[in-house]
Design a protein around this motif. Structure first.
Motif, PDB file in Angstrom:
ATOM      1  N   UNK A 109      89.851 -53.683  33.123  1.00  0.00           N
ATOM      2  CA  UNK A 109      89.041 -52.755  33.926  1.00  0.00           C
ATOM      3  C   UNK A 109      87.611 -52.827  33.417  1.00  0.00           C
ATOM      4  N   UNK A 110      86.656 -52.865  34.337  1.00  0.00           N
ATOM      5  CA  UNK A 110      85.260 -52.945  33.939  1.00  0.00           C
ATOM      6  C   UNK A 110      84.913 -54.300  33.359  1.00  0.00           C
ATOM      7  N   UNK A 111      84.059 -54.276  32.335  1.00  0.00           N
ATOM      8  CA  UNK A 111      83.658 -55.521  31.696  1.00  0.00           C
ATOM      9  C   UNK A 111      82.498 -56.204  32.383  1.00  0.00           C
ATOM     10  N   UNK A 112      81.870 -55.521  33.323  1.00  0.00           N
ATOM     11  CA  UNK A 112      80.724 -56.088  34.044  1.00  0.00           C
ATOM     12  C   UNK A 112      79.444 -55.320  33.750  1.00  0.00           C
ATOM     13  N   UNK A 113      79.351 -54.860  32.524  1.00  0.00           N
ATOM     14  CA  UNK A 113      78.164 -54.121  32.123  1.00  0.00           C
ATOM     15  C   UNK A 113      78.266 -52.647  32.495  1.00  0.00           C
ATOM     16  N   UNK A 172      87.973 -51.245  40.977  1.00  0.00           N
ATOM     17  CA  UNK A 172      88.802 -50.050  40.941  1.00  0.00           C
ATOM     18  C   UNK A 172      88.629 -49.202  42.189  1.00  0.00           C
ATOM     19  N   UNK A 173      89.403 -48.135  42.243  1.00  0.00           N
ATOM     20  CA  UNK A 173      89.376 -47.205  43.375  1.00  0.00           C
ATOM     21  C   UNK A 173      89.145 -45.797  42.830  1.00  0.00           C
ATOM     22  N   UNK A 174      88.149 -45.100  43.359  1.00  0.00           N
ATOM     23  CA  UNK A 174      87.866 -43.740  42.912  1.00  0.00           C
ATOM     24  C   UNK A 174      88.933 -42.804  43.480  1.00  0.00           C
ATOM     25  N   UNK A 175      89.622 -42.077  42.582  1.00  0.00           N
ATOM     26  CA  UNK A 175      90.693 -41.184  43.022  1.00  0.00           C
ATOM     27  C   UNK A 175      90.377 -39.716  42.737  1.00  0.00           C
ATOM     28  N   UNK A 176      89.313 -39.467  42.000  1.00  0.00           N
ATOM     29  CA  UNK A 176      88.861 -38.084  41.759  1.00  0.00           C
ATOM     30  C   UNK A 176      87.405 -38.121  41.342  1.00  0.00           C
ATOM     31  N   UNK A 219      96.261 -48.433  36.024  1.00  0.00           N
ATOM     32  CA  UNK A 219      95.523 -47.771  34.951  1.00  0.00           C
ATOM     33  C   UNK A 219      94.540 -46.779  35.566  1.00  0.00           C
ATOM     34  N   UNK A 220      94.592 -45.551  35.083  1.00  0.00           N
ATOM     35  CA  UNK A 220      93.660 -44.503  35.503  1.00  0.00           C
ATOM     36  C   UNK A 220      92.664 -44.277  34.361  1.00  0.00           C
ATOM     37  N   UNK A 221      91.380 -44.377  34.667  1.00  0.00           N
ATOM     38  CA  UNK A 221      90.342 -44.314  33.640  1.00  0.00           C
ATOM     39  C   UNK A 221      89.469 -43.081  33.864  1.00  0.00           C
ATOM     40  N   UNK A 222      89.303 -42.295  32.787  1.00  0.00           N
ATOM     41  CA  UNK A 222      88.321 -41.201  32.813  1.00  0.00           C
ATOM     42  C   UNK A 222      86.957 -41.819  32.543  1.00  0.00           C
ATOM     43  N   UNK A 223      86.243 -42.114  33.620  1.00  0.00           N
ATOM     44  CA  UNK A 223      84.945 -42.798  33.570  1.00  0.00           C
ATOM     45  C   UNK A 223      83.869 -41.726  33.390  1.00  0.00           C
ATOM     46  N   UNK A 224      83.659 -41.375  32.128  1.00  0.00           N
ATOM     47  CA  UNK A 224      82.970 -40.125  31.790  1.00  0.00           C
ATOM     48  C   UNK A 224      81.577 -39.994  32.395  1.00  0.00           C
ATOM     49  N   UNK A 225      80.677 -40.934  32.116  1.00  0.00           N
ATOM     50  CA  UNK A 225      79.291 -40.789  32.561  1.00  0.00           C
ATOM     51  C   UNK A 225      79.115 -41.043  34.052  1.00  0.00           C
ATOM     52  N   UNK A 226      80.156 -41.572  34.706  1.00  0.00           N
ATOM     53  CA  UNK A 226      80.129 -41.678  36.169  1.00  0.00           C
ATOM     54  C   UNK A 226      80.830 -40.485  36.818  1.00  0.00           C
ATOM     55  N   UNK A 227      81.355 -39.567  35.991  1.00  0.00           N
ATOM     56  CA  UNK A 227      81.940 -38.305  36.476  1.00  0.00           C
ATOM     57  C   UNK A 227      83.046 -38.566  37.517  1.00  0.00           C
ATOM     58  N   UNK A 228      83.964 -39.459  37.135  1.00  0.00           N
ATOM     59  CA  UNK A 228      85.000 -39.832  38.094  1.00  0.00           C
ATOM     60  C   UNK A 228      86.245 -40.337  37.377  1.00  0.00           C
ATOM     61  N   UNK A 229      87.346 -40.363  38.111  1.00  0.00           N
ATOM     62  CA  UNK A 229      88.571 -41.020  37.665  1.00  0.00           C
ATOM     63  C   UNK A 229      88.765 -42.232  38.564  1.00  0.00           C
ATOM     64  N   UNK A 230      88.934 -43.394  37.947  1.00  0.00           N
ATOM     65  CA  UNK A 230      89.055 -44.651  38.685  1.00  0.00           C
ATOM     66  C   UNK A 230      90.433 -45.254  38.437  1.00  0.00           C
ATOM     67  N   UNK A 266      82.582 -51.656  37.578  1.00  0.00           N
ATOM     68  CA  UNK A 266      81.929 -51.250  36.346  1.00  0.00           C
ATOM     69  C   UNK A 266      82.454 -49.891  35.867  1.00  0.00           C
ATOM     70  N   UNK A 267      82.204 -49.626  34.597  1.00  0.00           N
ATOM     71  CA  UNK A 267      82.490 -48.334  33.992  1.00  0.00           C
ATOM     72  C   UNK A 267      81.279 -47.916  33.171  1.00  0.00           C
ATOM     73  N   UNK A 268      81.195 -46.607  32.897  1.00  0.00           N
ATOM     74  CA  UNK A 268      80.096 -46.091  32.091  1.00  0.00           C
ATOM     75  C   UNK A 268      80.659 -45.058  31.110  1.00  0.00           C
ATOM     76  N   UNK A 269      80.853 -45.498  29.870  1.00  0.00           N
ATOM     77  CA  UNK A 269      81.365 -44.662  28.788  1.00  0.00           C
ATOM     78  C   UNK A 269      82.759 -44.118  29.103  1.00  0.00           C
TER      79      UNK A 269
END
Length: 352
Positions: free
Chosen positions: A163-167, A209-213, A189-200, A174-177
């Motif tokens: 998941x992520x790995x594209x900066x 990924x797909x934003x689910x929250x 895999x569900x990721x708490x993508x903190x600085x993007x304020x989302x679950x992917x 992408x992911x941010x923190x």
């Protein structure tokens, strides 16, 4: 009687009471004892041709991937048999010497083959090789520990980006923190993508990924999140999210566009769920709480490094016995709290 009808003959060598003709020598008349220099263990002879041995097996027991092979008992050793081809006519097997103690032919061994004759017969060792009778390879099931991981499991030295790995960024690749993650039974895999304020949600082998929250900027509405730090999913696909900067735990039903507040006024960090569906929440007030019973199951005795204390507990894990593992971040240790324990009973890792 000379081997092969010639005048010079071949010697009969005795192997631990069983006899095999294997080398040429003079003075072999079928009844005389062979020179000691030519004696060797019958087990060694079997090893030379890589014959498979049947230990304590009854006669004719299948012993090979070749269905025409079976166990033939050695005439002088009731506990040792050879795995040999049974696809021979009785008439093709040679009779032993007159005293039944030896074979005239080279590389023959005396066996009991009562389907052919009550007396021992001489059998060609070439038809007992693993080329003719390949062994049945048995597979052993590796022991499995309670967490479902093989006790002998090893891991590759290099990881794979799933998941992520594209900066750093907010694109769907992408992911941010990222802080927390959860993997369901479908390997999503569900990721708490903190600085993007989302679950992917990332499906296996997908590059995006797909934003689910969340994902609608930071905020405190029911469709927004603010620095989520952890996520778990129950058996019904319902998400439980530590919405850290909103000081709440949110519940998002499967395919919902917004969540609802399950627990408010809590500075949560980590989440975990046991096999019964109970939720565990670590918080900045140095405790771990179990929901829905609202029971303090670890810590709650103020900040400290005592065996009944925590200091900024973070990540959580609950095993099948409902023992709770806690990343006690400011105490630089991992703690295990068995179910119903009032204090730490075991410390798995302790830092400086």
């Amino acid at each position: 009687m000379p081997v092969g009808g010639g005048s010079s003959g071949g010697s009969v060598t005795s192997f631990d009471g069983a006899s095999v003709c294997s080398a040429s020598c003079s003075g072999c008349d079928g009844g005389s004892a062979p020179p000691k220099a030519y004696r060797r263990s019958i087990r060694h002879q079997l090893d030379l041709i890589e014959a498979q041995q049947c230990q304590n097996a009854s006669s004719y027991t299948q012993c090979s991937l070749n269905p025409f092979c079976g166990c033939l008992q050695l005439a002088t050793n009731s506990s040792l048999s050879i795995c040999a081809s049974l696809h021979l006519t009785c008439s093709s097997l040679a009779a032993c010497a007159n005293n039944n103690q030896m074979c005239y032919q080279p590389n023959y061994v005396r066996v009991k083959h009562e389907k052919c004759h009550k007396s021992p017969l001489c059998y060609p060792l070439d038809l007992a090789s693993q080329i003719i009778c390949p062994s049945i390879r048995t597979t052993t099931t590796p022991s499995i520990s309670e967490d479902g991981i093989c006790a002998s499991a090893t891991w590759n030295q290099n990881g794979i980006t799933v998941a992520g790995g594209n900066g750093q960024g907010s694109e769907l690749n992408q992911l941010d923190y990222p802080l927390g993650l959860f993997r369901n039974e479908d390997d999503a895999i569900y990721v708490a993508d903190s600085f993007n304020h989302r679950i992917v949600k990332w499906l296996p082998r997908m590059s995006t990924g797909q934003i689910v929250a969340g994902g609608k900027y930071e905020g405190n509405s029911n469709e927004q999140l603010n620095d989520p730090s952890s996520v778990v999913i129950d058996k019904n696909g319902t998400m439980f999210i530590c919405d850290r900067n909103n000081k709440r735990v949110q519940q998002w039903f499967q395919n919902a566009n917004s969540g609802q507040t399950l627990i408010s006024n809590i500075s949560c960090w980590g989440l975990a769920m046991d096999s019964e569906g109970s939720l565990y929440i670590s918080s900045d007030d140095n405790r771990v709480t179990k929901w829905p019973s609202d029971q303090v199951v670890a810590g709650g005795q103020g900040t400290g490094n005592g065996l009944n204390q925590l200091s900024k507990p973070n990540g959580l894990f609950v095993d099948r016995n409902q023992s709770l593992f806690i990343a006690d971040s400011e105490n630089h240790r991992i703690m295990k709290w068995p179910m119903n324990a009032k204090k730490l009973l075991w410390q798995s890792i302790k830092g400086p």
